[in-house]
Write a protein that holds these residues in place. Structure first.
Motif, PDB file in Angstrom:
ATOM      1  N   THR A  95       0.748  -1.524  -0.074  1.00 51.58           N
ATOM      2  CA  THR A  95       0.054  -0.249  -0.291  1.00 51.58           C
ATOM      3  C   THR A  95       0.605   0.806  -0.060  1.00 51.58           C
ATOM      4  N   TYR A  96       1.630   1.880  -0.950  1.00 55.69           N
ATOM      5  CA  TYR A  96       2.292   2.511  -1.216  1.00 55.69           C
ATOM      6  C   TYR A  96       2.793   3.183   0.217  1.00 55.69           C
ATOM      7  N   ILE A  97       3.877   2.553   0.490  1.00 55.14           N
ATOM      8  CA  ILE A  97       4.592   2.652   1.230  1.00 55.14           C
ATOM      9  C   ILE A  97       5.745   4.118   0.982  1.00 55.14           C
ATOM     10  N   GLY A  98       6.485   3.471   1.292  1.00 57.19           N
ATOM     11  CA  GLY A  98       7.480   4.366  -0.112  1.00 57.19           C
ATOM     12  C   GLY A  98       7.018   5.828  -0.627  1.00 57.19           C
ATOM     13  N   SER A  99       6.598   5.667  -0.767  1.00 58.56           N
ATOM     14  CA  SER A  99       5.857   7.065  -1.970  1.00 58.56           C
ATOM     15  C   SER A  99       5.460   8.113  -1.111  1.00 58.56           C
ATOM     16  N   THR A 100       4.256   7.170   0.087  1.00 59.73           N
ATOM     17  CA  THR A 100       3.816   7.864   1.609  1.00 59.73           C
ATOM     18  C   THR A 100       4.792   8.750   1.907  1.00 59.73           C
ATOM     19  N   HIS A 101       6.104   7.996   2.506  1.00 58.93           N
ATOM     20  CA  HIS A 101       6.748   8.646   3.339  1.00 58.93           C
ATOM     21  C   HIS A 101       7.820   9.387   2.134  1.00 58.93           C
ATOM     22  N   TYR A 102       7.932   9.583   1.503  1.00 61.00           N
ATOM     23  CA  TYR A 102       8.589  10.661   0.507  1.00 61.00           C
ATOM     24  C   TYR A 102       7.845  11.788   0.911  1.00 61.00           C
ATOM     25  N   VAL A 103       6.276  11.752   0.803  1.00 57.78           N
ATOM     26  CA  VAL A 103       5.100  12.989   0.766  1.00 57.78           C
ATOM     27  C   VAL A 103       5.358  13.450   2.374  1.00 57.78           C
ATOM     28  N   ASN A 104       5.070  12.484   2.798  1.00 60.24           N
ATOM     29  CA  ASN A 104       4.965  13.102   4.789  1.00 60.24           C
ATOM     30  C   ASN A 104       6.145  13.594   4.999  1.00 60.24           C
ATOM     31  N   THR A 105       7.165  13.016   4.390  1.00 64.17           N
ATOM     32  CA  THR A 105       8.976  14.307   4.908  1.00 64.17           C
ATOM     33  C   THR A 105       8.544  15.444   4.461  1.00 64.17           C
ATOM     34  N   LEU A 106       8.245  15.171   2.826  1.00 63.36           N
ATOM     35  CA  LEU A 106       8.690  16.426   2.157  1.00 63.36           C
ATOM     36  C   LEU A 106       8.385  18.005   2.878  1.00 63.36           C
ATOM     37  N   PRO A 107       9.126  18.620   3.140  1.00 65.61           N
ATOM     38  CA  PRO A 107       8.289  20.038   3.831  1.00 65.61           C
ATOM     39  C   PRO A 107       7.827  20.409   2.712  1.00 65.61           C
ATOM     40  N   ALA A 108       6.395  21.384   3.320  1.00 64.93           N
ATOM     41  CA  ALA A 108       4.938  21.869   2.740  1.00 64.93           C
ATOM     42  C   ALA A 108       6.129  22.509   2.098  1.00 64.93           C
ATOM     43  N   ALA A 109       6.785  23.530   1.913  1.00 61.31           N
ATOM     44  CA  ALA A 109       7.537  24.389   0.664  1.00 61.31           C
ATOM     45  C   ALA A 109       7.879  23.875  -0.528  1.00 61.31           C
ATOM     46  N   GLU A 110       8.663  22.734  -0.166  1.00 64.05           N
ATOM     47  CA  GLU A 110       8.676  22.255  -1.276  1.00 64.05           C
ATOM     48  C   GLU A 110       7.547  21.282  -2.195  1.00 64.05           C
ATOM     49  N   LEU A 111       6.509  20.790  -1.461  1.00 62.33           N
ATOM     50  CA  LEU A 111       5.122  20.068  -1.711  1.00 62.33           C
ATOM     51  C   LEU A 111       4.500  20.787  -3.212  1.00 62.33           C
ATOM     52  N   SER A 112       4.231  21.890  -2.432  1.00 59.49           N
ATOM     53  CA  SER A 112       3.554  23.197  -2.871  1.00 59.49           C
ATOM     54  C   SER A 112       4.276  23.645  -4.549  1.00 59.49           C
TER      55      SER A 112
END
Length: 240
Positions: A95-112
């Protein structure tokens, strides 16, 4: 693969995480040229397969396509309008553990900065359908236009289960897109009439099985869909 990307000029990083008491990794590759607008187009596919399967369609097909696209970016030495980032995910099958980890640890400014995330998961099924992720219509229309130029009708991927590494991005409000050729879903007579193949059989009869070997790939589907990967990277990222 990491060495190949680095030799091609990409900046790479390994992101380690743990699941079920085991370590796993995401491989992230950034193209260092262009992207001065502070916008990022991200493209991804998962590296893992289930223990019972070699995983050639699921998901070697997509990994090969986005790797080839990345190497083409290098070969053409492009200066894209948006920053290009390629993600190769670990532990999707749980259940997409790796991509979830990436998204959840990416700073909000970078995610935006991520204008869209394009996901590719199973793009060479032997009895293929042509499904487009439709959760973000502004991205889906570009895929639909590409397939229209090839004379191939599409169907929305949300008609299937189709859950993959785009889900964590979607949950954070990132526009997502991608394509999928089907897994254990049975091809209908109507689908066989417009796409070819065999009605009444699974789109991938070897889904999560030992027979998901190179012989399990429909080469036309892989060719058309690999071109779609490159076309969308150029449309959305290089030309911006």
């Amino acid at each position: 693969m990491k060495k190949n990307l680095e030799a091609a000029g990409f900046t790479t990083s390994l992101q380690e995480f743990e699941f079920g008491g085991k370590k796993s990794w995401n491989l992230i590759a950034d193209w260092p040229r262009g992207g001065r607008t502070g916008k990022v187009l991200m493209v991804g596919a998962h590296l893992d397969s289930v223990e019972t399967s070699p995983g050639i369609n699921d998901n070697g097909s997509s990994v090969a396509a986005i790797l080839e696209t990345a190497l083409t970016v290098s070969a053409k030495n492009v200066t894209p309008a948006q920053h290009l980032r390629f993600g190769f995910w670990g532990t999707e099958e749980e259940t997409y553990i790796g991509s979830t980890h990436y998204v959840n640890t990416l700073p909000a400014a970078e995610l935006s900065k991520i204008t869209a995330y394009l996901n590719f998961d199973m793009i060479g099924s032997p009895n293929p359908g042509y499904f487009v992720y439709d959760q973000s219509p502004e991205v889906a229309r570009h895929f639909d236009r590409y397939f229209t130029t090839k004379g191939i009708p599409t169907e929305p991927a949300t008609a299937l289960n189709g859950r993959s590494d785009h889900e964590p991005f979607l949950a954070k409000g990132v526009a997502v897109g991608g394509i999928f050729t089907g897994s254990a879903e049975i091809k209908t007579p109507e689908q066989a009439a417009k796409w070819g193949g065999t009605a009444g059989e699974a789109m991938d009869k070897c889904y999560h099985q030992a027979c998901d070997t190179p012989a399990n790939i429909d080469r036309r589907a892989l060719d058309v869909n690999s071109d779609a990967v490159a076309a969308m990277v150029w449309k959305l990222g290089v030309r911006g």
